[in-house]
Each structure stands twice: as C-alpha cells, then as structure tokens.
Design an enzyme around this catalytic site. Structure first.
Site, mmCIF file in Angstrom:
data_model
loop_
_atom_site.group_PDB
_atom_site.id
_atom_site.type_symbol
_atom_site.label_atom_id
_atom_site.label_comp_id
_atom_site.label_asym_id
_atom_site.label_seq_id
_atom_site.Cartn_x
_atom_site.Cartn_y
_atom_site.Cartn_z
ATOM 1 C CB CYS A 1 119.210 73.024 39.308
ATOM 2 S SG CYS A 1 118.461 71.675 38.230
ATOM 3 C CE LYS B 1 126.237 78.919 69.149
ATOM 4 N NZ LYS B 1 127.353 77.976 68.810
ATOM 5 C CE1 TYR C 1 122.906 71.276 34.254
ATOM 6 C CE2 TYR C 1 121.921 71.625 36.365
ATOM 7 C CZ TYR C 1 122.395 72.249 35.118
ATOM 8 O OH TYR C 1 122.315 73.669 35.048
ATOM 9 C CG ASP D 1 119.315 79.100 40.656
ATOM 10 O OD1 ASP D 1 120.058 79.517 41.643
ATOM 11 O OD2 ASP D 1 119.989 78.945 39.548
ATOM 12 C CG HIS E 1 129.639 74.566 75.679
ATOM 13 N ND1 HIS E 1 128.294 74.625 75.764
ATOM 14 C CD2 HIS E 1 129.796 73.799 74.658
ATOM 15 C CE1 HIS E 1 127.617 74.280 74.747
ATOM 16 N NE2 HIS E 1 128.374 73.937 74.045
ATOM 17 N NE ARG F 1 126.807 78.759 77.538
ATOM 18 C CZ ARG F 1 127.385 77.915 78.552
ATOM 19 N NH1 ARG F 1 127.407 78.541 79.714
ATOM 20 N NH2 ARG F 1 127.903 76.714 78.020
ATOM 21 N NE ARG G 1 133.316 75.197 71.676
ATOM 22 C CZ ARG G 1 132.161 75.349 71.202
ATOM 23 N NH1 ARG G 1 131.732 74.549 70.280
ATOM 24 N NH2 ARG G 1 131.191 75.777 72.032
HETATM 25 N N1 PMH Z 1 126.810 77.936 74.882
HETATM 26 C C1 PMH Z 1 127.750 77.671 74.127
HETATM 27 C C2 PMH Z 1 129.212 78.205 74.758
HETATM 28 C C3 PMH Z 1 127.592 77.172 72.835
HETATM 29 O O1 PMH Z 1 128.479 77.201 71.899
HETATM 30 C C4 PMH Z 1 126.344 76.729 72.522
HETATM 31 C C5 PMH Z 1 126.014 75.877 71.127
HETATM 32 C C6 PMH Z 1 124.965 76.909 73.341
HETATM 33 C C7 PMH Z 1 125.235 77.482 74.573
HETATM 34 C C8 PMH Z 1 123.847 76.465 73.255
HETATM 35 O O2 PMH Z 1 123.621 75.199 73.126
HETATM 36 P P1 PMH Z 1 122.224 74.585 72.582
HETATM 37 O O3 PMH Z 1 122.081 75.017 71.054
HETATM 38 O O4 PMH Z 1 122.515 72.990 72.480
HETATM 39 O O5 PMH Z 1 121.248 74.764 73.598
HETATM 40 N N2 PMH Z 1 126.948 75.808 70.212
HETATM 41 C C9 PMH Z 1 126.922 75.055 69.281
HETATM 42 C C10 PMH Z 1 127.948 74.774 68.536
HETATM 43 O O6 PMH Z 1 129.198 75.252 68.941
HETATM 44 N N3 PMH Z 1 127.855 73.651 67.632
HETATM 45 O O7 PMH Z 1 126.544 73.274 67.834
HETATM 46 C C11 PMH Z 1 126.081 74.352 68.832
#
Ligand code: PMH
Length: 374
Positions: free
Chosen positions: A314, A40, A268, A316, A166, A222, A136
């Site tokens: 700055c 993601k 700046y 850029d 999670h 994951r 969440r």
């Molecule tokens: N699964 C879910 C549902 C997640 O949101 C995330 C990471 C992962 C797995 C992977 O976690 P890791 O990168 O710690 O291995 N999500 C997020 C989050 O929402 N903010 O920071 C990481």
C-alpha cells in the site's frame, strides 16, 4: 538541529563502510591519484552531507554533485573543499556558483560567451567536459576544442582547473569500447596540450574504471557507487578486484500481528489468500516511501529468517507472512543484515530488474536516514 523521528521505519547509513570503501580503492589506484567523492542525488540516497564529511575525513579531496542546488547544500553545511557540478548550470546562475566557489562543468562555447557577459563576484572555476563515447554531454571534436580554448583564453572571469570525460561501458565485460574512449581522450588531450599550457586536473574514471583499470587513472577518480559499498555491475562484482561493504540498510518494526483463518485475503485487490492459519505482520512502509508495489513477494528478515511480503504493497503499509507469532515492535530488515543472512541492495535490484544505483535513490525522503559509525 535534527528533526525528531516518530516513525518505526528508517534507513541506516554506516559511515564506517564509506571509510572502508574509500580505503579499499585508495590502495588500488596510483599514489598520485586522489578521490572525488560523488555525492549527487543526496549521496545516492544515503545523505550527502554526512557521507561527504566522512569521505573527506577518509582522504577524498573533492566532491561532485549533479546540480547547483546540491552543491549549495554542501556549502551551507560548512564544507569548504572544491565541489564540481557535473551538469550544465545556466550561465545566468554562474554568479551564484562563483560566489560560493563552486566549480562548474562546461562544454559549449556559447555558454562561455554568455558567462562572459555576466558579472561574477569572483573568478569562476571550470572543468571542461569531453564526450568520448558516452553521448551525453561534452565537446566531441578537435575543432570544437580549439574554438572553446580560444574563447577561454579571451575570458578573464573564469579559470580552467580541470578536464574530464565519462565512460559508458567500464563496468561491462571486454574493454574494446573503454579502450576506444581512452584513445579519443588521448587524442583530444594531445590537441589540448598544444594550445593550453597551464596545469589542469584530469579525471576520467568512475567506480568501475578505477576498480578495473586503476593504472589508466589520471589525477582523480570520481568514486560513486562503490564508495557506498555497491558494485557497479555483476561483472565487476564477480571479478573480485575489490572488497566493499554496503553502507545502506533499511529497517522497520512490526506494528500489528494477527492470526488469520484459512481463506482470508490481504490488501487491495485481495491478491493473496491464506491457505492455512497464518500469522500476518504489518509494517509501516509503502510505495510512498519508495518501497514500490513491484516488491510484492520479496523477502524481509525477521530474527535472521526470510519471510515474504504478501498482498499488494500500500502507500504506507506492507504485510508480511510470519512463520510464527512475533511481538509488536519486532525489527524487520528489508535491506541489510540480520544474523547470518543478508538482503543486499543487489538482491532488491535483481528482483526489480534494475541496477543497485536505483534502490537507495528510490527510498524517499520520508524515510529518515540514521548514520552509524559517526
Ligand atoms: N562521474 C560522472 C560524470 C557521473 O555521472 C557518475 C555517475 C560518476 C562519475 C560516478 O559513477 P559511479 O557511481 O559508477 O562510480 N553517474 C550516474 C548516472 O548518471 N547514472 O548512474 C550513475
């Protein structure tokens, strides 16, 4: 076709490191357990397509993203493995997911009811999300679970292929909260197994959970931050259960070098004033690239030596106090290794009082990502 690159600032993404990190975790998790590569946010800022392709070559079996758009980018790149969307996709868009065989997350019976009313081009695959303590998204109680399963059984255009939760604290010292979440998960699973017979894939652990508690993992992990070679927290880093290689580095080149007189000011607000004859270099990176103003004072590497960013950053451009004269075109490393020294993503995160996750994500799309190890 790749765009031509004209600028002297780029991020390097070492794909060999992605493979190394996946191999490292695969050695630790049980044999029956496979890897979902979490790509993601454009692969945590590394570039989702390239990372996904390499992760799949390295043994990952599935991909995960946060939003439908991110899944579609992967499909458009020709990636045909299962892709799970973590977030809630509106029921009206379920048809788009079904058409591209993208797996959606659900946790509300109303959502299922709405999807039931829509016409889908083919069966929509679903993973059910359980909230065991993250607070969440996800269903929380046995009652909700039974209701939603009742709804599912009544629905022919969707197929339940997975369930997951999670963890909120898997990267923190102590395991009480983690254990509590596991217990809630087991409790929901017991209820689930009484009302559901078909096989489903189960996954609970992120990087931290899979590194610290590999024996607790189900069919998949994951794997996000540590696939990119960063530790989820200092706790996990200090425990040294796994060796990781950082994939991301950030580089630029000196585009101007000058000697300034004592008492002259830079950038700046004139917040930096030379105290002697000083060599000052300029690089083409700024807050519009995600190299935010708070990084004033942070070091960069030139010829393996540390030199500070002076004056305000700055939009850029950024100025560096050099230890001597360097030719225009000299490479400057803002994140990564030069000779015997390395600026880790963690060091930038510490300087900004945040977590490593944020750093590659905040480097904007104006900075081209160049992959090595392809
Ligand atoms: N699964 C879910 C549902 C997640 O949101 C995330 C990471 C992962 C797995 C992977 O976690 P890791 O990168 O710690 O291995 N999500 C997020 C989050 O929402 N903010 O920071 C990481």
């Amino acid at each position: 076709m790749t765009q031509p690159i004209y600028r002297d600032t780029w991020a390097e993404v070492n794909l060999d490191a992605i493979e190394y990190n996946i191999n490292q975790i695969r050695e630790q998790i049980p044999q029956h357990c496979s890897v979902i590569a979490v790509v993601k946010a454009d692969g945590y800022g590394h570039g989702a397509v390239k990372v996904a392709e390499r992760a799949l070559k390295s043994g990952a079996e599935m991909l995960a993203v946060a939003i439908l758009e991110e899944a579609l980018v992967l499909r458009e790149a020709g990636i045909d493995v299962p892709i799970l969307v973590f977030g809630r996709v509106a029921p009206k868009d379920a048809a788009v997911a079904a058409e591209k065989d993208i797996t959606l997350t659900f946790f509300q019976k109303e959502w299922l009811q709405e999807v039931k009313q829509t016409s889908l081009p083919q069966t929509l695959k679903l993973h059910m999300k359980w909230d065991t303590g993250m607070g969440r998204i996800g269903l929380r109680t046995d009652e909700e679970l039974k209701e939603i399963v009742g709804e599912l059984k009544d629905q022919s255009n969707v197929q339940l292929t997975g369930i997951y939760t999670h963890f909120a604290t898997a990267d923190e010292p102590g395991a009480d909260y983690f254990n509590m979440q596991n217990e809630r998960f087991d409790q929901l699973l017991t209820t689930f197994e009484k009302v559901w017979e078909d096989p489903v894939a189960i996954h609970t652990g992120n990087s931290a959970a899979s590194i610290r508690f590999p024996e607790k993992m189900y069919h998949y992990i994951r794997f996000g931050i540590s696939m990119y070679g960063m530790y989820p927290s200092s706790t996990v880093k200090e425990e040294r259960n796994i060796d990781l290689q950082q994939s991301f580095s950030l580089h630029s080149k000196l585009i101007h070098v000058k000697q300034m007189e004592p008492g002259e000011s830079i950038s700046y607000g004139a917040t930096y004033t030379t105290s002697d004859y000083e060599w000052i270099g300029t690089i083409m990176i700024g807050y519009a690239d995600g190299w935010i103003r708070k990084l004033q004072g942070m070091d960069v590497l030139i010829e393996g030596k540390r030199m500070p960013i002076v004056g305000r950053i700055c939009m850029d451009q950024t100025m560096i106090r050099l230890d001597k004269e360097y030719p225009v075109g000299t490479e400057v490393t803002l994140i990564g290794r030069q000779q015997n020294d390395m600026i880790e993503v963690d060091e930038i995160a510490d300087y900004l009082d945040t977590i490593s996750y944020e750093i590659p994500c905040m480097i904007s799309s104006r900075v081209p990502r160049i992959c090595t190890g392809e």
